[in-house]
Motif scaffolding. Structure first.
Motif, mmCIF file in Angstrom:
data_model
loop_
_atom_site.group_PDB
_atom_site.id
_atom_site.type_symbol
_atom_site.label_atom_id
_atom_site.label_comp_id
_atom_site.label_asym_id
_atom_site.label_seq_id
_atom_site.Cartn_x
_atom_site.Cartn_y
_atom_site.Cartn_z
ATOM 1 N N TYR A 210 0.934 -1.303 -0.075
ATOM 2 C CA TYR A 210 0.191 0.018 -0.028
ATOM 3 C C TYR A 210 0.559 1.278 -0.047
ATOM 4 C CZ TYR A 210 -3.256 3.355 1.690
ATOM 5 O OH TYR A 210 -4.325 4.453 1.882
ATOM 6 N N GLU A 211 1.795 1.328 0.604
ATOM 7 C CA GLU A 211 2.684 2.606 0.892
ATOM 8 C C GLU A 211 3.519 2.795 -0.412
ATOM 9 O OE1 GLU A 211 5.025 2.375 4.510
ATOM 10 O OE2 GLU A 211 3.519 3.449 5.523
ATOM 11 N N GLU A 212 3.469 1.751 -1.103
ATOM 12 C CA GLU A 212 4.538 2.058 -2.243
ATOM 13 C C GLU A 212 3.609 2.265 -3.690
ATOM 14 O OE1 GLU A 212 7.194 -1.412 -2.805
ATOM 15 O OE2 GLU A 212 7.146 -1.699 -0.693
ATOM 16 N N MET A 213 2.455 2.761 -3.510
ATOM 17 C CA MET A 213 1.554 2.802 -4.539
ATOM 18 C C MET A 213 1.469 4.503 -4.683
ATOM 19 S SD MET A 213 -1.664 0.570 -3.943
ATOM 20 C CE MET A 213 -1.981 -1.279 -3.661
ATOM 21 N N GLU A 214 1.273 4.809 -6.111
ATOM 22 C CA GLU A 214 1.188 6.262 -6.266
ATOM 23 C C GLU A 214 -0.324 6.469 -5.935
ATOM 24 O OE1 GLU A 214 1.736 6.386 -10.498
ATOM 25 O OE2 GLU A 214 3.944 6.269 -10.442
ATOM 26 N N ASP A 215 -0.560 7.760 -5.321
ATOM 27 C CA ASP A 215 -1.895 8.145 -5.104
ATOM 28 C C ASP A 215 -2.679 7.012 -4.213
ATOM 29 O OD1 ASP A 215 -4.036 9.635 -4.583
ATOM 30 O OD2 ASP A 215 -4.727 9.627 -6.705
ATOM 31 N N ARG A 216 -1.930 6.470 -3.353
ATOM 32 C CA ARG A 216 -2.230 5.303 -2.783
ATOM 33 C C ARG A 216 -3.848 5.022 -2.246
ATOM 34 N NH1 ARG A 216 1.487 5.927 2.706
ATOM 35 N NH2 ARG A 216 0.215 7.459 3.719
ATOM 36 N N LYS A 217 -4.409 5.979 -1.765
ATOM 37 C CA LYS A 217 -5.583 5.849 -1.501
ATOM 38 C C LYS A 217 -6.639 5.849 -2.656
ATOM 39 C CE LYS A 217 -6.093 8.177 3.202
ATOM 40 N NZ LYS A 217 -6.871 9.121 3.898
ATOM 41 N N ALA A 218 -6.554 6.673 -3.550
ATOM 42 C CA ALA A 218 -7.530 6.379 -4.843
ATOM 43 C C ALA A 218 -7.163 4.971 -5.363
ATOM 44 C CB ALA A 218 -7.016 7.669 -5.681
ATOM 45 N N LEU A 219 -5.929 4.888 -5.759
ATOM 46 C CA LEU A 219 -5.594 3.449 -6.516
ATOM 47 C C LEU A 219 -5.972 2.111 -5.605
ATOM 48 C CD1 LEU A 219 -3.998 2.107 -8.579
ATOM 49 C CD2 LEU A 219 -2.024 2.483 -7.604
ATOM 50 N N MET A 220 -5.935 2.303 -4.457
ATOM 51 C CA MET A 220 -6.352 1.149 -3.633
ATOM 52 C C MET A 220 -7.704 1.079 -3.684
ATOM 53 S SD MET A 220 -4.772 -1.218 -1.774
ATOM 54 C CE MET A 220 -5.430 -2.805 -0.725
ATOM 55 N N GLY A 221 -8.519 2.109 -3.798
ATOM 56 C CA GLY A 221 -9.913 2.022 -3.829
ATOM 57 C C GLY A 221 -10.621 1.744 -5.077
ATOM 58 N N ARG A 222 -9.675 1.773 -6.193
ATOM 59 C CA ARG A 222 -10.040 1.399 -7.457
ATOM 60 C C ARG A 222 -9.723 0.248 -8.109
ATOM 61 N NH1 ARG A 222 -7.696 4.065 -12.098
ATOM 62 N NH2 ARG A 222 -5.832 5.206 -11.573
ATOM 63 N N ILE A 223 -8.617 -0.235 -7.672
ATOM 64 C CA ILE A 223 -8.169 -1.448 -8.368
ATOM 65 C C ILE A 223 -8.780 -2.835 -8.126
ATOM 66 C CG2 ILE A 223 -6.319 -2.050 -6.365
ATOM 67 C CD1 ILE A 223 -5.531 -1.887 -10.072
ATOM 68 N N MET A 224 -9.322 -2.920 -7.210
ATOM 69 C CA MET A 224 -10.153 -4.235 -7.005
ATOM 70 C C MET A 224 -10.807 -4.875 -8.109
ATOM 71 S SD MET A 224 -8.267 -5.583 -4.453
ATOM 72 C CE MET A 224 -7.510 -5.133 -3.024
ATOM 73 N N PRO A 225 -11.894 -3.949 -8.525
ATOM 74 C CA PRO A 225 -12.871 -4.360 -9.613
ATOM 75 C C PRO A 225 -12.019 -4.619 -10.893
ATOM 76 C CG PRO A 225 -13.750 -2.496 -8.523
ATOM 77 C CD PRO A 225 -12.306 -2.514 -7.978
ATOM 78 N N TRP A 226 -11.065 -4.157 -11.512
ATOM 79 C CA TRP A 226 -10.235 -4.192 -12.413
ATOM 80 C C TRP A 226 -9.563 -5.554 -12.222
ATOM 81 C CZ3 TRP A 226 -10.981 -1.887 -16.684
ATOM 82 C CH2 TRP A 226 -11.878 -0.416 -16.788
ATOM 83 N N ALA A 227 -8.697 -5.744 -11.429
ATOM 84 C CA ALA A 227 -7.763 -6.958 -11.045
ATOM 85 C C ALA A 227 -8.879 -8.194 -10.683
ATOM 86 C CB ALA A 227 -7.149 -6.844 -9.785
ATOM 87 N N ILE A 228 -9.762 -8.149 -9.924
ATOM 88 C CA ILE A 228 -10.563 -9.421 -9.812
ATOM 89 C C ILE A 228 -11.282 -9.977 -10.951
ATOM 90 C CG2 ILE A 228 -12.176 -10.480 -8.266
ATOM 91 C CD1 ILE A 228 -10.974 -8.993 -6.009
ATOM 92 N N GLY A 229 -12.081 -8.796 -11.503
ATOM 93 C CA GLY A 229 -12.676 -8.774 -12.823
ATOM 94 C C GLY A 229 -11.927 -9.496 -13.925
ATOM 95 N N SER A 230 -10.823 -8.912 -14.131
ATOM 96 C CA SER A 230 -9.728 -9.568 -15.025
ATOM 97 C C SER A 230 -9.424 -11.037 -14.744
ATOM 98 C CB SER A 230 -8.625 -8.921 -15.140
ATOM 99 O OG SER A 230 -8.552 -7.426 -15.547
ATOM 100 N N ALA A 231 -9.238 -11.225 -13.625
ATOM 101 C CA ALA A 231 -9.044 -12.861 -13.343
ATOM 102 C C ALA A 231 -10.309 -13.577 -13.444
ATOM 103 C CB ALA A 231 -8.574 -12.895 -11.909
ATOM 104 N N ALA A 232 -11.383 -13.151 -13.153
ATOM 105 C CA ALA A 232 -12.769 -13.988 -13.287
ATOM 106 C C ALA A 232 -12.981 -14.093 -14.667
ATOM 107 C CB ALA A 232 -13.833 -13.123 -12.548
ATOM 108 N N LEU A 233 -12.629 -13.048 -15.438
ATOM 109 C CA LEU A 233 -13.069 -13.023 -16.982
ATOM 110 C C LEU A 233 -12.218 -14.075 -17.655
ATOM 111 C CD1 LEU A 233 -14.702 -12.081 -19.573
ATOM 112 C CD2 LEU A 233 -12.851 -10.271 -19.771
#
Length: 395
Positions: A210-233
């Motif tokens: 988490y601490e190594e992410m750019e704009d960590r709060k925004a990125l952590m909040g929006r990454i999950m649907p993209w990542a999990i959705g990609s795997a599920a697809l």
């Protein structure tokens, strides 16, 4: 999965996405397709959708808890910081057990695919599995981490190969080919989702980066649907496509090398080699990343006094050597002696338990959207119960 070589800059969306997707597609789909089809039959794709929904809810809960505390961590630190120290200690042991099991599955899969393409005696696959764990253990003991550029490249290669395999299969799609002799009902679909839930394990280690992410709060909040959705697809597409190439019965019989045989059926030897390459890259990368992140979890738990002090110590390379061996040694043993189905089911039990608690904690703490966190908890525990009953022979 998590972890990154020190000295690099902040990691952006592409790298974070690659870490999460690389963790989830780190070997699960290569080894578990036959398992889920044997339970769910023609509805195997639905099983992956159900698993994906539970994973999405858990990712939402994890992101909400991480952003709320604005610090790296995971279920252990979340529970510890809310005063639930006994449960936190138990969660750490359970989670480390899960990482041992998943590392064993990844190594088993590596050995099966490489041994299959090389041919040779029966001892070759377990020997290759052992070699994979030993090599990644040495890498981690030398203090090496996860280079995000390499991780992105590996994820792109394996997703392209899997997408190509899916495209070839779906171009020949016939619904009748998905049938099995004893078609299960709704319960079989749920058992299928629960039994291979470890295929969605991996995204949770983003909390450690988490601490190594750019704009960590925004990125952590929006990454999950993209990542999990990609795997599920990709899971859904592969579950629908591979039976078109070899037949559903063959997928079940081929077990851990079903995708390699599908690649061979589609394109001959080049297809076999391509899928084997994807499996090998995925599993080795996943073993490396799992050892990297789980050893650091063990070190954190030891520093809090919930593991023996020796697991908090680092070697001259700065690596938590005892903690690395804590994961690697039992994983190597299980990769050699454990059966694939048992390892996958045991890992799924562990992560359904951990993710259920994580969703419940987010709901209790009032972070995230309750209409997501509560169903996530209920879904995790319901799937856990069904899988436990199935393994006990009661359903």
């Amino acid at each position: 999965m998590g972890g990154r070589t020190s000295g690099q800059g902040k990691i952006g969306f592409a790298a974070v996405w690659a870490i999460a997707v690389g963790g989830m597609v780190g070997g699960g789909i290569f080894s578990t397709l036959g398992v889920v089809i044997s339970h769910a039959g023609k509805w195997a794709a639905v099983s992956f959708v159900i698993g994906g929904l539970i994973a999405y809810a858990t990712g939402h809960s994890l992101a909400a808890l991480t952003v709320d505390k604005d610090e790296p961590g995971g279920i252990y630190s979340f529970l510890r910081d809310t005063g639930r120290k006994r449960i936190a200690r138990t969660s750490a042991w359970v989670l480390l057990t899960g990482y041992v099991l998943t590392s064993a599955v990844y190594a088993f899969t590596f050995g099966a695919y490489v041994g299959n393409v090389l041919g040779g005696p029966a001892w070759l696959p377990p020997a290759m599995a052992s070699g994979a764990i030993l090599a990644m253990t040495v890498l981690n003991l030398r203090g090496a981490g996860q280079a995000t550029g390499v991780e992105i490249g590996i994820v792109v290669v394996k997703l392209l190969i899997l997408a190509g395999l899916a495209g070839l299969g779906l171009s020949q799609f016939e619904a009748a080919k998905l049938e099995i002799s004893a078609q299960p009902g709704l319960l079989g679909i749920v058992i299928g989702a629960a039994s291979v839930f470890m295929a969605y394990e991996g995204f949770e280690l983003l909390a450690y980066d988490y601490e190594e992410m750019e704009d960590r709060k925004a990125l952590m909040g929006r990454i999950m649907p993209w990542a999990i959705g990609s795997a599920a697809l990709i899971y859904v597409l592969v579950a629908l496509a591979v039976p078109m190439l070899t037949g559903t019965k063959t997928v079940i019989e081929d077990g851990e090398i079903a995708l390699a045989n599908a690649g061979q059926a589609a394109l001959g030897t080049p297809g076999l080699i391509a899928v084997t390459l994807a499996a090998a890259l995925s599993t080795v990368s996943a073993i490396n990343a799992t050892l990297f992140s789980s050893a650091r979890l063990a070190k954190e738990v030891a520093q809090d006094g919930d593991l023996p002090d020796r697991f908090a110590a680092s070697n001259s390379q700065g690596a938590p050597s005892a903690a690395v061996l804590l994961i690697a040694v039992p994983a190597l043993v299980l990769a050699v002696i454990g059966g694939l189905s048992g390892l996958v089911s045991a890992a799924s039990l562990v992560f359904l338990t951990v993710f259920g608690v994580l969703n419940l904690l987010a709901w209790r703490e009032g972070v995230g959207k309750r209409w997501i966190t509560l169903p996530g908890a209920l879904g995790s525990f319901a799937a856990l119960g069904v899988l436990a009953l199935d393994l006990a022979g009661l359903v």
